[in-house]
Design a protein around this motif. Structure first.
Motif, PDB file in Angstrom:
ATOM      1  N   ASP A 279     -55.877 -90.838  32.428  1.00 17.52           N
ATOM      2  CA  ASP A 279     -54.573 -90.890  32.801  1.00 17.52           C
ATOM      3  C   ASP A 279     -53.980 -89.621  33.413  1.00 17.52           C
ATOM      4  OD1 ASP A 279     -54.107 -93.677  31.628  1.00 17.52           O
ATOM      5  OD2 ASP A 279     -54.107 -92.672  29.556  1.00 17.52           O
ATOM      6  N   ALA A 280     -54.727 -88.651  32.822  1.00 16.75           N
ATOM      7  CA  ALA A 280     -54.250 -87.112  33.373  1.00 16.75           C
ATOM      8  C   ALA A 280     -54.251 -87.210  34.927  1.00 16.75           C
ATOM      9  CB  ALA A 280     -55.015 -86.066  32.736  1.00 16.75           C
ATOM     10  N   ILE A 281     -53.276 -86.523  35.407  1.00 19.26           N
ATOM     11  CA  ILE A 281     -53.302 -86.111  37.029  1.00 19.26           C
ATOM     12  C   ILE A 281     -54.139 -85.060  37.392  1.00 19.26           C
ATOM     13  CG2 ILE A 281     -51.016 -87.479  37.050  1.00 19.26           C
ATOM     14  CD1 ILE A 281     -49.774 -84.693  37.246  1.00 19.26           C
ATOM     15  N   GLU A 282     -54.349 -84.859  38.560  1.00 20.83           N
ATOM     16  CA  GLU A 282     -55.067 -83.642  38.979  1.00 20.83           C
ATOM     17  C   GLU A 282     -54.207 -82.322  39.018  1.00 20.83           C
ATOM     18  OE1 GLU A 282     -57.862 -84.141  42.236  1.00 20.83           O
ATOM     19  OE2 GLU A 282     -57.059 -86.129  42.361  1.00 20.83           O
ATOM     20  N   GLN A 283     -54.629 -81.415  38.605  1.00 18.59           N
ATOM     21  CA  GLN A 283     -53.878 -79.874  38.411  1.00 18.59           C
ATOM     22  C   GLN A 283     -54.182 -79.318  39.945  1.00 18.59           C
ATOM     23  OE1 GLN A 283     -55.472 -77.825  35.414  1.00 18.59           O
ATOM     24  NE2 GLN A 283     -55.050 -79.562  34.086  1.00 18.59           N
ATOM     25  N   ASN A 284     -53.397 -78.449  40.124  1.00 17.63           N
ATOM     26  CA  ASN A 284     -53.323 -77.550  41.642  1.00 17.63           C
ATOM     27  C   ASN A 284     -54.707 -77.003  41.936  1.00 17.63           C
ATOM     28  OD1 ASN A 284     -52.353 -76.457  44.026  1.00 17.63           O
ATOM     29  ND2 ASN A 284     -52.317 -74.542  42.787  1.00 17.63           N
ATOM     30  N   LYS A 285     -55.359 -77.537  43.031  1.00 16.76           N
ATOM     31  CA  LYS A 285     -56.692 -77.147  43.451  1.00 16.76           C
ATOM     32  C   LYS A 285     -57.839 -77.367  42.377  1.00 16.76           C
ATOM     33  CE  LYS A 285     -55.178 -73.970  46.974  1.00 16.76           C
ATOM     34  NZ  LYS A 285     -55.144 -72.357  47.335  1.00 16.76           N
ATOM     35  N   GLN A 286     -57.680 -78.260  41.424  1.00 16.71           N
ATOM     36  CA  GLN A 286     -58.646 -78.497  40.226  1.00 16.71           C
ATOM     37  C   GLN A 286     -59.889 -78.582  40.686  1.00 16.71           C
ATOM     38  OE1 GLN A 286     -57.756 -81.815  37.491  1.00 16.71           O
ATOM     39  NE2 GLN A 286     -58.993 -80.848  35.779  1.00 16.71           N
ATOM     40  N   VAL A 287     -60.077 -79.905  41.426  1.00 18.61           N
ATOM     41  CA  VAL A 287     -61.713 -80.053  41.700  1.00 18.61           C
ATOM     42  C   VAL A 287     -62.140 -79.136  42.799  1.00 18.61           C
ATOM     43  CG1 VAL A 287     -63.014 -81.769  42.894  1.00 18.61           C
ATOM     44  CG2 VAL A 287     -61.365 -82.668  41.559  1.00 18.61           C
ATOM     45  N   GLU A 288     -61.363 -78.472  43.757  1.00 19.48           N
ATOM     46  CA  GLU A 288     -61.758 -77.329  44.405  1.00 19.48           C
ATOM     47  C   GLU A 288     -62.469 -76.293  43.593  1.00 19.48           C
ATOM     48  OE1 GLU A 288     -60.436 -74.851  48.387  1.00 19.48           O
ATOM     49  OE2 GLU A 288     -59.110 -75.807  47.294  1.00 19.48           O
ATOM     50  N   ARG A 289     -61.652 -75.989  42.259  1.00 20.63           N
ATOM     51  CA  ARG A 289     -62.103 -74.911  41.722  1.00 20.63           C
ATOM     52  C   ARG A 289     -63.409 -75.100  40.971  1.00 20.63           C
ATOM     53  NH1 ARG A 289     -58.874 -74.647  37.707  1.00 20.63           N
ATOM     54  NH2 ARG A 289     -57.216 -76.294  38.145  1.00 20.63           N
ATOM     55  N   TYR A 290     -63.528 -76.577  40.571  1.00 22.99           N
ATOM     56  CA  TYR A 290     -64.679 -76.702  39.954  1.00 22.99           C
ATOM     57  C   TYR A 290     -66.077 -76.702  40.806  1.00 22.99           C
ATOM     58  CZ  TYR A 290     -61.612 -78.581  36.260  1.00 22.99           C
ATOM     59  OH  TYR A 290     -60.726 -78.394  35.132  1.00 22.99           O
ATOM     60  N   CYS A 291     -65.569 -77.335  42.263  1.00 20.42           N
ATOM     61  CA  CYS A 291     -66.922 -77.096  43.043  1.00 20.42           C
ATOM     62  C   CYS A 291     -67.120 -75.690  43.133  1.00 20.42           C
ATOM     63  CB  CYS A 291     -66.302 -77.495  44.405  1.00 20.42           C
ATOM     64  SG  CYS A 291     -66.156 -79.319  44.585  1.00 20.42           S
TER      65      CYS A 291
END
Length: 235
Positions: A146-158
């Motif tokens: 249910d949670a939405i993506e945070q600012n640049k979240q997946v880019e940071r995880y990359c």
């Protein structure tokens, strides 16, 4: 899962600066104590039962991302007592390999999983599941229900995954959502992000469970797999 004490987080961050110390390496079985206790309690009563209600409802997983991440990590862990060995993880690696061909098809015996880890020591980069296979690959799974993506979240995880795989291992981030949609926050790292739907996980569990859990003493494992598949299909 209880949050780590400040001194534990500092120790983890210090260890990561110079690589993991063997004594501080995360546990191989990332499932919480409550989950382990529940599985132990279910094993005996389910042994001779053909059908029973969904135990994941009793465990109150609901749509909690951390709780469902912990169960998923247990099924993916080749050293778990779920009856699948590394077959479910092989399915995941095959999916990742479609996007990143350099990924291996099978994990090594040194592969280990963690849940809610901060791979770079930064609390803002707490990832749901990491799969670290020394010398082979490094994989992050970002779980969304249910949670939405945070600012640049997946880019940071990359960025985190790339840094952890600085020894030349292939790396990727799996973006697991109910719809299997692409990440909106991957930035210029989108090619390294593998979108995956919860329904695909459910399909793997249903396909594998009758194959690997044929024996009578695997009835509980088979039921847990099938009912978890039913549970995640509701997301």
């Amino acid at each position: 899962m209880e949050s780590q004490e400040p001194e534990d987080r500092e120790k983890m961050a210090a260890n990561r600066e110079g690589g993991w110390l063997e004594s501080e390496r995360p546990a191989l079985c990332p499932d919480p104590v409550a989950l382990a206790a529940m599985l132990s309690d279910l094993r005996a009563p389910m042994a001779g039962v053909k059908t029973i209600g969904n135990p994941w409802s009793v465990a109150s997983l609901r749509r909690g991302e951390l709780r469902n991440s912990s169960v998923l990590a247990w099924f993916l862990n080749p050293k778990g007592d779920h009856g699948f060995g590394d077959l479910l993880l092989q399915e995941l690696l095959s999916e990742v390999k479609k996007r990143t061909p350099s990924f291996p098809k099978t994990p090594s015996p040194a592969c280990f999983l963690t849940v809610e880890e901060c791979p770079d020591g930064a609390q803002g980069n707490r990832v749901d599941i990491t799969i670290d296979d020394p010398g082979q690959y490094f994989l992050v799974i970002e779980v969304k229900i249910d949670a939405i993506e945070q600012n640049k979240q997946v880019e940071r995880y990359c960025d985190v995954a790339r840094a952890r795989a600085c020894d030349g291992r292939p790396w990727a981030v799996v973006f697991l959502t109910p719809q299997g949609k692409n990440s909106d926050t991957a930035g210029d790292q989108a090619a390294k992000v593998v979108p995956l739907a919860w329904s695909t996980i459910a399909s793997w569990l249903r396909t594998l469970s009758p194959v690997v859990c044929r024996d009578a003493d695997k009835a509980a494992a088979r039921h847990l797999a099938r009912t978890f598949a039913d549970h995640i299909l509701e997301f």
